[in-house]
Write a protein that holds these residues in place. Structure first.
Motif, PDB file in Angstrom:
ATOM      1  N   ILE A 260      28.061  29.393   7.352  1.00 27.49           N
ATOM      2  CA  ILE A 260      28.942  29.750   6.243  1.00 27.49           C
ATOM      3  C   ILE A 260      30.298  29.069   6.433  1.00 27.49           C
ATOM      4  O   ILE A 260      30.881  28.530   5.484  1.00 27.49           O
ATOM      5  CB  ILE A 260      29.103  31.282   6.141  1.00 27.49           C
ATOM      6  CG1 ILE A 260      27.781  31.925   5.703  1.00 27.49           C
ATOM      7  CG2 ILE A 260      30.207  31.647   5.147  1.00 27.49           C
ATOM      8  CD1 ILE A 260      27.787  33.446   5.770  1.00 27.49           C
ATOM      9  N   THR A 261      30.808  29.063   7.674  1.00 22.61           N
ATOM     10  CA  THR A 261      32.124  28.456   7.901  1.00 22.61           C
ATOM     11  C   THR A 261      32.074  26.945   7.745  1.00 22.61           C
ATOM     12  O   THR A 261      32.976  26.356   7.143  1.00 22.61           O
ATOM     13  CB  THR A 261      32.674  28.827   9.295  1.00 22.61           C
ATOM     14  OG1 THR A 261      31.922  28.199  10.322  1.00 22.61           O
ATOM     15  CG2 THR A 261      32.674  30.324   9.506  1.00 22.61           C
ATOM     16  N   THR A 262      31.041  26.269   8.266  1.00 24.66           N
ATOM     17  CA  THR A 262      30.985  24.811   8.119  1.00 24.66           C
ATOM     18  C   THR A 262      30.832  24.428   6.653  1.00 24.66           C
ATOM     19  O   THR A 262      31.412  23.438   6.203  1.00 24.66           O
ATOM     20  CB  THR A 262      29.844  24.194   8.943  1.00 24.66           C
ATOM     21  OG1 THR A 262      28.587  24.693   8.494  1.00 24.66           O
ATOM     22  CG2 THR A 262      30.008  24.498  10.425  1.00 24.66           C
ATOM     23  N   ALA A 263      30.043  25.219   5.891  1.00 26.21           N
ATOM     24  CA  ALA A 263      29.878  24.928   4.467  1.00 26.21           C
ATOM     25  C   ALA A 263      31.188  25.127   3.710  1.00 26.21           C
ATOM     26  O   ALA A 263      31.559  24.304   2.858  1.00 26.21           O
ATOM     27  CB  ALA A 263      28.779  25.818   3.884  1.00 26.21           C
ATOM     28  N   LEU A 264      31.903  26.213   4.020  1.00 26.27           N
ATOM     29  CA  LEU A 264      33.177  26.454   3.348  1.00 26.27           C
ATOM     30  C   LEU A 264      34.196  25.370   3.687  1.00 26.27           C
ATOM     31  O   LEU A 264      34.940  24.907   2.811  1.00 26.27           O
ATOM     32  CB  LEU A 264      33.722  27.827   3.734  1.00 26.27           C
ATOM     33  CG  LEU A 264      33.027  29.029   3.094  1.00 26.27           C
ATOM     34  CD1 LEU A 264      33.477  30.321   3.755  1.00 26.27           C
ATOM     35  CD2 LEU A 264      33.303  29.076   1.586  1.00 26.27           C
ATOM     36  N   ILE A 265      34.247  24.956   4.944  1.00 29.10           N
ATOM     37  CA  ILE A 265      35.185  23.892   5.312  1.00 29.10           C
ATOM     38  C   ILE A 265      34.852  22.617   4.566  1.00 29.10           C
ATOM     39  O   ILE A 265      35.751  21.921   4.061  1.00 29.10           O
ATOM     40  CB  ILE A 265      35.162  23.678   6.841  1.00 29.10           C
ATOM     41  CG1 ILE A 265      35.797  24.879   7.546  1.00 29.10           C
ATOM     42  CG2 ILE A 265      35.897  22.391   7.230  1.00 29.10           C
ATOM     43  CD1 ILE A 265      35.612  24.894   9.049  1.00 29.10           C
ATOM     44  N   ALA A 266      33.574  22.278   4.465  1.00 28.22           N
ATOM     45  CA  ALA A 266      33.188  21.078   3.718  1.00 28.22           C
ATOM     46  C   ALA A 266      33.620  21.187   2.264  1.00 28.22           C
ATOM     47  O   ALA A 266      34.128  20.210   1.671  1.00 28.22           O
ATOM     48  CB  ALA A 266      31.679  20.863   3.818  1.00 28.22           C
ATOM     49  N   LEU A 267      33.441  22.350   1.651  1.00 29.39           N
ATOM     50  CA  LEU A 267      33.842  22.530   0.251  1.00 29.39           C
ATOM     51  C   LEU A 267      35.361  22.474   0.095  1.00 29.39           C
ATOM     52  O   LEU A 267      35.873  21.882  -0.869  1.00 29.39           O
ATOM     53  CB  LEU A 267      33.302  23.856  -0.276  1.00 29.39           C
ATOM     54  CG  LEU A 267      31.787  23.924  -0.479  1.00 29.39           C
ATOM     55  CD1 LEU A 267      31.355  25.359  -0.772  1.00 29.39           C
ATOM     56  CD2 LEU A 267      31.365  22.998  -1.617  1.00 29.39           C
ATOM     57  N   LEU A 268      36.079  23.084   1.030  1.00 29.97           N
ATOM     58  CA  LEU A 268      37.550  23.048   0.946  1.00 29.97           C
ATOM     59  C   LEU A 268      38.073  21.631   1.124  1.00 29.97           C
ATOM     60  O   LEU A 268      39.127  21.279   0.573  1.00 29.97           O
ATOM     61  CB  LEU A 268      38.144  23.975   2.004  1.00 29.97           C
ATOM     62  CG  LEU A 268      37.868  25.477   1.802  1.00 29.97           C
ATOM     63  CD1 LEU A 268      38.292  26.270   3.025  1.00 29.97           C
ATOM     64  CD2 LEU A 268      38.576  25.996   0.553  1.00 29.97           C
ATOM     65  N   ARG A 269      37.357  20.802   1.865  1.00 32.55           N
ATOM     66  CA  ARG A 269      37.750  19.400   2.027  1.00 32.55           C
ATOM     67  C   ARG A 269      37.347  18.550   0.831  1.00 32.55           C
ATOM     68  O   ARG A 269      37.805  17.414   0.705  1.00 32.55           O
ATOM     69  CB  ARG A 269      37.107  18.825   3.295  1.00 32.55           C
ATOM     70  CG  ARG A 269      37.676  19.362   4.596  1.00 32.55           C
ATOM     71  CD  ARG A 269      36.851  18.879   5.782  1.00 32.55           C
ATOM     72  NE  ARG A 269      37.468  19.222   7.068  1.00 32.55           N
ATOM     73  CZ  ARG A 269      36.883  19.021   8.246  1.00 32.55           C
ATOM     74  NH1 ARG A 269      35.655  18.493   8.299  1.00 32.55           N
ATOM     75  NH2 ARG A 269      37.499  19.351   9.365  1.00 32.55           N
ATOM     76  N   HIS A 270      36.475  19.095  -0.026  1.00 31.68           N
ATOM     77  CA  HIS A 270      35.997  18.375  -1.209  1.00 31.68           C
ATOM     78  C   HIS A 270      36.204  19.281  -2.430  1.00 31.68           C
ATOM     79  O   HIS A 270      35.248  19.850  -2.968  1.00 31.68           O
ATOM     80  CB  HIS A 270      34.520  18.015  -1.065  1.00 31.68           C
ATOM     81  CG  HIS A 270      34.222  17.080   0.068  1.00 31.68           C
ATOM     82  ND1 HIS A 270      34.086  17.507   1.379  1.00 31.68           N
ATOM     83  CD2 HIS A 270      34.037  15.736   0.082  1.00 31.68           C
ATOM     84  CE1 HIS A 270      33.831  16.467   2.150  1.00 31.68           C
ATOM     85  NE2 HIS A 270      33.792  15.381   1.387  1.00 31.68           N
TER      86      HIS A 270
END
Length: 417
Positions: A260-270
């Protein structure tokens, strides 16, 4: 394709260190260089363990299905044991005989006891309940940002779902200490953190014993009751039962928290992709597949061993040396994925290896996919204006050897719907 080559040579190069904050923050440039240099590399972990790392997609896919490579720790040689087997006895023999460390026929016997609990059909029936649990956690977040989405959501949602799936009673689920999950990050006997590590181990073992006693006294139609019944029928040893519950409680929820955290970080970066997904949640199944390919919470697999000196893609691997597959490196291989460093929700097909491959393919993959879809869909729809609350370089990645994720993810949002 087979991982065998006609001749094998010894790799005399210095091992590549897989450690340090820059590496944990972004391992992909290193993986790119390693893939370009060949599929197999000698690497060094913080514990001092040296291993053989498989990087490219084809090599990883083949290694994961290579029946010459076994998972049982008894295959490890003295060099590996001197550094890797640092979980103290008796805990090592009592908690380390779960599915991830078994080969057929033991693996086959044990795995069939858990698969029915995680079938896609059963998971689909649980989706409404998962949405209720996700919404309750969001209800408890502040009315507007900032908030820590690990402490407020990701650290709890997967365990709450898991407890219902496996039949962990609410009173016992409430007593589970997430710090017990850190026992999969062992520290050496001389490490200052060793006493705390051993205390966590003892706490978790006592908890597992209580769970077993409760389920033996209160049988139900659930996975934990089924495992206890299998033990009482002598289909499992006590160590196998304890180890399987250990695996369910730790490996069954911590990787989803991290994903969940890696997915959220990827979305926040994109942010453009975040907006697209928030506005069109029919993309969620495909987006989740791409997010776990793009940055998998399971960065590396657990150990595998040859029982005799063997050839792995032209490299001679001594018997009992550990072989590890980099799932993250395989999932960014440009020979398999076009523009692999691009987050592309339209990618199809997407044959990533985030859940492994072969007989050790994650039995909880359907559950993890559903949890990720519901977690991301709930957070994006109910926290409009979701954005980072700290600079990207301030995110601290967990130091776990095999995993990626963060224990803190501060975000801002306009309001909580």
């Amino acid at each position: 394709m087979t991982p065998q080559e006609p001749t094998a040579t010894a790799d005399t190069r210095e091992p590549v260190p897989l450690m340090g904050c820059p590496y944990k923050r972004d391992p992909y440039p290193l993986y790119t260089r390693m893939r370009e240099d060949g599929p197999v590399h000698r690497v060094l972990f913080p514990s001092g363990v040296q291993a053989w790392l498989v990087t490219g997609y084809d090599a990883a896919h083949a290694a994961l299905g290579d029946d010459r490579l076994g998972k049982n720790h008894e295959r490890g040689n003295a060099r590996w044991r001197a550094r890797a087997s640092i979980m103290p006895e008796p805990q090592h023999s009592q908690l380390q005989v779960h599915l991830l460390h078994q080969d057929p026929p033991q693996h086959t016997r044990m795995r069939r006891l858990v698969t029915d609990a995680f079938t896609p059909r059963r998971i689909e029936r649980l989706r409404p309940r998962m949405r209720q649990l996700a919404d309750r956690l969001v209800d408890d977040l502040p009315g507007n940002g900032p908030a820590d989405l690990v402490a407020g959501f990701a650290a709890h949602f997967p365990f709450q779902v898991l407890a219902e799936v496996i039949g962990l009673p609410p009173t016992q689920a409430a007593r589970f200490d997430r710090d017990w999950g850190k026992v999969v990050q062992p520290v050496g006997p001389a490490d200052p953190g060793r006493p705390l590590y051993e205390a966590r181990l003892h706490g978790l073992q006592n908890y597992i014993a209580e769970v077993v006693a409760h389920k033996r006294a209160h049988r139900d139609d659930d996975l934990l009751s089924g495992l206890v019944a299998a033990r009482d029928r002598h289909e499992l040893s006590q160590a196998e039962l304890d180890s399987m519950i250990f695996q369910l409680l730790v490996a069954g929820q911590e990787p989803v928290t991290n994903q969940i955290t890696t997915a959220l970080i990827a979305l926040l970066r994109h942010p453009a992709q975040l907006t697209r997904l928030r506005d069109d949640q029919s993309l969620l199944p495909r987006a989740v597949e791409e997010l776990i390919r793009y940055d998998s919470a399971f960065e590396l697999t657990t150990w595998r061993f040859f029982d005799q000196d063997s050839d792995l893609y032209g490299t001679r691997i001594p018997a009992g040396d550990s072989v590890i597959v980099s799932l993250c490196a395989a999932n960014r291989d440009p020979r398999r994925f076009a523009d692999p460093d691009t987050l592309d929700f339209d990618r199809s097909p997407n044959p990533h290896l985030a859940f492994g491959h072969g007989i050790h393919f994650c039995p909880g993959a359907a559950l993890a996919r559903a949890e990720l879809q519901i977690a991301l869909g709930t957070l994006l729809s109910r926290l409009p204006g979701l954005r980072p609350a700290v600079a990207d370089e301030e995110i601290e990645w967990i130091p776990a050897v095999l995993a990626r994720g963060t224990d803190h993810l501060p975000v801002d949002y306009d309001e909580r719907l």
